[in-house]
Design a protein around this motif. Structure first.
Motif: not given
Length: 213
Positions: A37-39, A49-51, A53-57, A95-97
């Motif tokens: 996502v970061l790359r 926003m993309r992260l 989505w992953w958090r909620e999923a 941790g990525w955000e």
């Protein structure tokens, strides 16, 4: 970040009990996906926003079937039945955000704690290796990996300096058989900090597999 098909990582993963390897692979596939996502994101807001989505999923995996997304399906099938939870794994997105904005010493520390420690602690639960130094090993592993990809030499040096004592402490521990794969990843990260690859690295990993040291 380190590719999931890196030969040394593949070797380390093979040290896991056979019936846990698919779950371990799924956990590291999640980490690689979040790193991707970061790359592939130029705008921090889009990355957030993309992260999100992953958090909620990930949280939703604890109460609902996974969507048609291969990483989430693998987590639901091979990881969650063995103890880890989607809610716990969701912390990895934080941790990525922290790397989406201006990176400083604080965000580097948060990355190690929220990415690395969470990943290794959940992997340790999956492997039934909770007696091993998972938090120190995970933080050191993530910081060493980050250091290799930071373009700012001062920040990279800080990440290496933060990783070194954590990896040294975790490497002094005699890892249980169930945790040999995570111990091997710890040794790989420590060797990465030491310099270029040498043929002796594989021998070092083989020694760890035999002794847990």
């Amino acid at each position: 970040m380190t590719p999931i098909d890196d030969p040394e990582r593949v070797l380390a993963m093979s040290y896991a009990p056979r019936d846990r390897r698919a779950g371990l692979a799924a956990l590291f596939a999640l980490d690689a996906t979040l790193g991707q996502v970061l790359r592939t994101t130029r705008e921090p807001m889009v990355g957030q926003m993309r992260l999100a989505w992953w958090r909620e999923a990930l949280v939703r995996l604890d109460s609902a079937p996974p969507p048609a997304e291969p990483v989430l399906q693998a987590l639901a099938r091979d990881v969650l039945p063995l103890g880890p939870s989607g809610e716990a794994l969701a912390a990895m997105t934080d941790g990525w955000e922290v790397l989406l904005g201006a990176i400083d010493n604080g965000s580097i520390a948060d990355h190690g704690r929220l990415r690395g420690a969470v990943l290794f602690e959940q992997a340790g639960m999956l492997l039934q290796a909770q007696v091993d130094p998972l938090a120190d090993a995970g933080q050191g592993w993530a910081l060493a990996d980050l250091a290799a990809h930071l373009s700012d030499p001062q920040l990279a040096a800080h990440a290496r300096d933060a990783a070194a004592p954590l990896l040294a402490k975790a490497s002094e521990h005699r890892w249980g058989r169930a945790g040999h794969s995570l111990g091997a990843l710890t040794h790989i990260a420590r060797m990465d900090l030491a310099g270029p690859a040498t043929p002796r690295r594989v021998a070092r990993l083989a020694w760890h597999r035999m002794t847990g040291r």
